[in-house]
Design a protein around this motif. Structure first.
Motif, short mmCIF file in Angstrom:
data_model
loop_
_atom_site.label_atom_id
_atom_site.label_comp_id
_atom_site.label_asym_id
_atom_site.label_seq_id
_atom_site.Cartn_x
_atom_site.Cartn_y
_atom_site.Cartn_z
N GLY A 197 11.31 -15.93 15.81
CA GLY A 197 11.67 -15.52 14.41
C GLY A 197 12.38 -16.38 13.80
N GLY A 198 12.76 -16.46 12.47
CA GLY A 198 13.94 -17.50 11.91
C GLY A 198 13.42 -18.73 11.87
N ASN A 199 14.36 -19.67 11.63
CA ASN A 199 13.89 -21.04 11.41
C ASN A 199 13.71 -21.94 12.61
OD1 ASN A 199 14.21 -20.63 8.53
ND2 ASN A 199 16.35 -20.79 8.81
N GLU A 200 14.28 -21.52 13.73
CA GLU A 200 13.87 -22.34 14.84
C GLU A 200 13.50 -21.41 16.12
OE1 GLU A 200 17.39 -24.30 15.53
OE2 GLU A 200 18.82 -22.62 15.65
N ALA A 215 3.33 -27.71 18.89
CA ALA A 215 3.70 -28.20 17.39
C ALA A 215 4.09 -27.45 16.31
CB ALA A 215 2.95 -29.31 17.03
N ASP A 216 5.13 -27.61 15.72
CA ASP A 216 5.60 -26.67 14.67
C ASP A 216 6.79 -27.50 14.02
OD1 ASP A 216 6.35 -24.94 12.62
OD2 ASP A 216 6.01 -23.24 13.82
N LYS A 217 6.66 -28.26 13.11
CA LYS A 217 7.61 -29.05 12.29
C LYS A 217 8.37 -28.35 11.62
CE LYS A 217 5.20 -33.57 12.06
NZ LYS A 217 4.55 -34.52 11.31
N LEU A 218 7.93 -27.10 11.16
CA LEU A 218 8.73 -26.19 10.43
C LEU A 218 9.97 -25.41 11.16
CD1 LEU A 218 6.22 -25.14 7.61
CD2 LEU A 218 8.05 -26.70 7.52
N HIS A 219 9.52 -25.23 12.39
CA HIS A 219 10.44 -24.33 13.48
C HIS A 219 10.70 -25.06 14.76
CE1 HIS A 219 8.11 -21.52 10.82
NE2 HIS A 219 9.04 -20.77 10.72
N PRO A 220 11.78 -25.92 14.73
CA PRO A 220 11.71 -26.76 15.76
C PRO A 220 12.29 -25.81 16.95
CG PRO A 220 13.46 -27.48 13.87
CD PRO A 220 12.72 -26.28 13.51
N PHE A 221 11.97 -26.49 18.20
CA PHE A 221 12.13 -25.85 19.39
C PHE A 221 13.28 -26.49 20.16
CE2 PHE A 221 11.40 -24.92 23.97
CZ PHE A 221 10.62 -23.91 23.99
N LYS A 222 14.36 -25.38 20.48
CA LYS A 222 15.60 -25.81 21.06
C LYS A 222 15.87 -25.16 22.57
CE LYS A 222 19.39 -25.62 18.14
NZ LYS A 222 20.29 -25.22 17.38
N VAL A 223 16.06 -26.10 23.19
CA VAL A 223 16.47 -25.59 24.43
C VAL A 223 18.19 -25.88 24.79
CG1 VAL A 223 16.08 -26.15 27.12
CG2 VAL A 223 14.54 -26.32 25.60
N ILE A 224 18.79 -24.91 25.15
CA ILE A 224 20.22 -24.82 25.57
C ILE A 224 20.43 -24.56 27.06
CG2 ILE A 224 22.40 -23.48 24.87
CD1 ILE A 224 21.22 -22.54 22.43
N ALA A 225 21.03 -25.58 27.36
CA ALA A 225 21.33 -25.59 28.98
C ALA A 225 22.77 -25.94 29.17
CB ALA A 225 20.31 -26.71 29.39
N LYS A 226 23.47 -25.06 29.65
CA LYS A 226 24.98 -25.03 29.54
C LYS A 226 25.71 -25.33 28.10
CE LYS A 226 25.31 -27.88 33.46
NZ LYS A 226 26.09 -28.27 34.68
N GLN A 227 26.16 -26.66 27.87
CA GLN A 227 26.63 -27.04 26.65
C GLN A 227 25.65 -27.93 25.90
OE1 GLN A 227 30.82 -28.60 27.87
NE2 GLN A 227 31.57 -26.52 27.81
N ALA A 228 24.73 -28.34 26.43
CA ALA A 228 23.80 -29.27 25.77
C ALA A 228 22.52 -28.53 24.99
CB ALA A 228 23.26 -30.23 26.79
N THR A 233 10.18 -30.87 18.14
CA THR A 233 9.13 -30.14 17.10
C THR A 233 7.71 -29.91 17.91
OG1 THR A 233 8.63 -32.37 16.03
CG2 THR A 233 10.24 -30.80 15.13
N GLY A 234 7.34 -30.64 18.54
CA GLY A 234 6.24 -30.91 19.51
C GLY A 234 6.34 -32.26 20.51
N THR A 235 6.51 -31.85 21.69
CA THR A 235 6.57 -33.00 22.59
C THR A 235 6.68 -32.61 24.16
OG1 THR A 235 8.09 -34.96 23.19
CG2 THR A 235 9.05 -32.90 22.56
#
Length: 332
Positions: A197-200, A215-228, A233-235
């Motif tokens: 839910g939300g923007n991402e 693919a979803d340009k309106l809701h970017p996909f973010k992977v958080i690993a340690k500090q990175a 958006t689709g890849t």
């Protein structure tokens, strides 16, 4: 150098026929960093057979000895087998620098943890799966993966988090509620929302995973690993961020991602490139990635190409769940 005696010695070692004195000679040979190039094996079949014997020696040695110390002269069965395997592949075939794992991949110890501490062994579920809440279901459970699905995303947003943890000698694949696919490497875990839910779309990785993002340009996909953070958006890309490593590596197979680390500027990564985010430091320069090497783990193999001995040993130890202590000064 007279190669024939050394070739015979390596053959005897792969067959388990070396005396203790000869075993020490092999270890000294490897430590001296002899350059193996075009060796005159009897045939390609002979080369492949020797390579397979070394692979099996590595597996059996690690399985039989759960804890081994690697001293300055590498006097240990595990160390000798692993090092011999690494170098053997270099001179047995110039273009192949990997060892195929023979372990059967299954999900008998893969754990799903829900908010509140409730855990489910995914290996205990049949194909029909389990309804986790009124909003989320896991189904299509098999030996290699599971599918998570939002039952009704028009109802109240489910903010609970799920964590899938993969133990040593295992790999596991997931289909997330948004349709994105994830392959988790051994000793890795992924924390993700029961319902995006939300923007991402945000997930948290500990270890290594390969992502095919829906693919979803309106809701970017973010992977958080340690500090990175790796944003797409689709890849399709790989992220390696084990706690025991001193960096997070993002490698892009196709599409486009942005890589960011606290205190550093955002890096736009093109397909076929990778970049490292170093613990306590900044982001390195992007460079061309060897995707065959990067994704060897996903295809059931160890790849030691362009890796130091220490890095190779760490990868083997992580898979077999053993401790290999490397004394100071052993780096390459």
């Amino acid at each position: 150098m007279d190669r024939e005696p050394i070739r015979r010695l390596l053959e005897r070692y792969s067959e388990g026929k070396c005396t203790p004195s000869e075993e020490r000679q092999v270890e000294h040979l490897l430590l001296s960093k002899v350059q193996f190039t075009d060796w005159d094996w009897k045939s390609d079949v002979d080369k492949l057979r020797r390579k397979d014997e070394i692979r099996q020696a590595i597996g059996s040695a690690l399985a039989d000895r759960p804890h081994r110390r690697l001293i300055s002269y590498f006097s240990g069965g595990i160390a000798a087998c692993v090092l011999l395997g690494i170098f053997m592949l270099h001179f047995a075939s110039r273009n192949v620098h990997r060892i195929v794992r023979e372990d059967v991949i299954d999900n008998k110890n893969v754990v799903l943890e829900m908010d509140g501490g409730t855990t489910v062994l995914l290996g205990k579920l049949d194909e029909s799966g389990l309804t986790l809440s009124e909003h989320v279901q896991v189904f299509d459970v098999s030996e290699t993966g599971a599918h998570f699905k939002t039952i009704d995303n028009h109802k109240i947003h489910d903010t609970s988090m799920l964590t899938v943890s993969v133990p040593p000698r295992k790999q596991f694949s997931l289909v997330l509620p948004d349709g994105s696919k994830v392959w988790l490497n051994t000793n890795s875990s992924l924390r993700f929302p029961a319902q995006f839910g939300g923007n991402e779309r945000v997930v948290y990785l500990d270890g290594e995973g390969f992502f095919e993002v829906a693919a979803d340009k309106l809701h970017p996909f973010k992977v958080i690993a340690k500090q990175a953070e790796v944003v797409a958006t689709g890849t399709a890309f790989n992220v390696s961020g084990y706690a025991s490593d001193n960096r997070v590596i993002a490698s892009l197979l196709e599409g486009h991602v942005q890589v960011w680390k606290s205190g550093s500027e955002t890096i736009s990564l093109p397909a076929g490139y990778e970049v490292s985010c170093y613990d306590g430091e900044g982001v390195g320069m992007p460079h061309v990635a060897d995707m065959d090497r990067v994704l060897a783990w996903k295809n059931g193999a160890f790849s030691f190409d362009d890796k130091t001995i220490v890095a190779a040993l760490r990868e083997v130890a992580r898979w077999y769940d053993v401790v290999i202590e490397v004394e100071e000064g052993v780096t390459h």
